[in-house]
Design an enzyme around this catalytic site. Structure first.
Site, mmCIF file in Angstrom:
data_model
loop_
_atom_site.group_PDB
_atom_site.id
_atom_site.type_symbol
_atom_site.label_atom_id
_atom_site.label_comp_id
_atom_site.label_asym_id
_atom_site.label_seq_id
_atom_site.Cartn_x
_atom_site.Cartn_y
_atom_site.Cartn_z
ATOM 1 N N ASP A 163 -2.447 -4.960 -6.791
ATOM 2 C CA ASP A 163 -1.947 -6.006 -5.902
ATOM 3 C C ASP A 163 -0.617 -5.566 -5.284
ATOM 4 O OD1 ASP A 163 -1.765 -8.524 -4.705
ATOM 5 O OD2 ASP A 163 -0.748 -9.408 -6.431
ATOM 6 N N GLU A 193 -2.360 -6.026 4.679
ATOM 7 C CA GLU A 193 -1.828 -7.296 5.163
ATOM 8 C C GLU A 193 -1.096 -7.106 6.481
ATOM 9 O OE1 GLU A 193 1.631 -10.408 3.590
ATOM 10 O OE2 GLU A 193 0.345 -9.423 2.134
#
Length: 288
Positions: A80, A132
């Site tokens: 992550d 992202e």
């Protein structure tokens, strides 16, 4: 059953549910999560931030691989918010099946360059890549960071970014923040932006900062294209609040087997709440 993220979320996207992604910072959290998702027959993503990865080391990844090997529930092991290329490579070498490279604070061209490099390396190992565009906020009480204000993802830029990088899953910035929201901070998800992104792109979409948002907003996000939702603070707060309670009530306790069982049960309650909210219960059968 161990999978990569691309294959896992393709099924979620086709069947309109979201797979819960729980940040695992200890073996107790791992066991609590896996016991509950096995009961619920829910696919799951076991993830950790670079700081968590540094703390638990490769041995924890091997424990995750072992848990995946003895269940029929689909499992992805995910890095992550990977902070740099070297961290991503280390995660792949340790056995993770999915990685995120988060260069969202960099200028667009630099973000594309490092993300593309990660994609080229990861795909050679059959490891999927998340990235992202835009930046998630922070409540100031999370190790995962974020910006003081959300920089919303621009739908047209999202499409171009995916084409430029070749990523497999895309994390959107639509109003969430890492951590638990203080009383004076009221999150509001921009479902309108999410709808625009969904109309522009075809790969599965990811929502970070899923802890402590309103259930109805999370449910709406799932209905409108979110296929993976990250949960970290919610399960840890449940676990460690109970841990404090147990230790305060029993100051003589020193054995993990005395302290942790009730804490794991409280964590598992939150896991079940999230699986039901994300509509992932009983979805393991869709992978066979």
């Amino acid at each position: 059953m161990l999978m990569n993220m691309k294959d896992l979320l393709k099924v979620a996207q086709e069947n309109q549910f979201a797979v819960p992604a729980f940040n695992i910072g200890s073996d107790q959290l791992l066991k609590a999560v896996m016991k509950k998702v096995n009961e619920l027959k829910s696919p799951v993503i076991l993830e950790m931030s670079p700081d968590e990865f540094d703390f638990v080391g490769n041995a924890q990844i091997q424990a995750m691989i072992y848990e995946a090997s003895k269940t029929d529930v689909p499992v992805v092991i995910h890095l992550d918010h990977g902070d740099k290329y070297e961290t991503v490579v280390r995660a792949i070498q340790a056995g993770m099946t999915s990685v995120m490279i988060d260069a969202s604070k960099l200028p667009y061209e630099e973000n594309v360059a490092i993300t593309k490099k990660v994609v080229e390396t990861a795909h050679m190992a059959n490891v999927s890549v998340e990235s992202e565009l835009g930046t998630i906020g922070t409540t100031g009480n999370s190790i995962e960071g974020g910006t003081e204000g959300v920089i919303y993802t621009v739908p047209s830029e999202a499409k171009q970014f995916i084409e430029d990088t070749g990523i497999d899953t895309f994390a959107v910035a639509i109003g969430t923040a890492h951590g638990i929201y203080p009383k004076d901070m009221k999150p509001e998800l921009r479902i309108d932006i999410l709808n625009e992104i969904t109309n522009e792109v075809s790969i599965p979409l990811v929502l970070h900062g899923g802890s402590s948002n309103k259930d109805e907003e999370i449910a709406a996000a799932v209905k409108n294209g979110i296929c993976k939702i990250n949960i970290s603070s919610d399960i840890k707060i449940a676990f460690y609040n109970k841990c404090r309670e147990v230790l305060n009530a029993n100051p003589g306790y020193r054995e993990p087997l005395e302290i942790y069982p009730e804490c794991m049960e409280e964590c598992a309650k939150v896991v079940e709440e999230k699986c039901r909210l994300f509509n992932s219960c009983d979805k393991a059968k869709l992978y066979y």
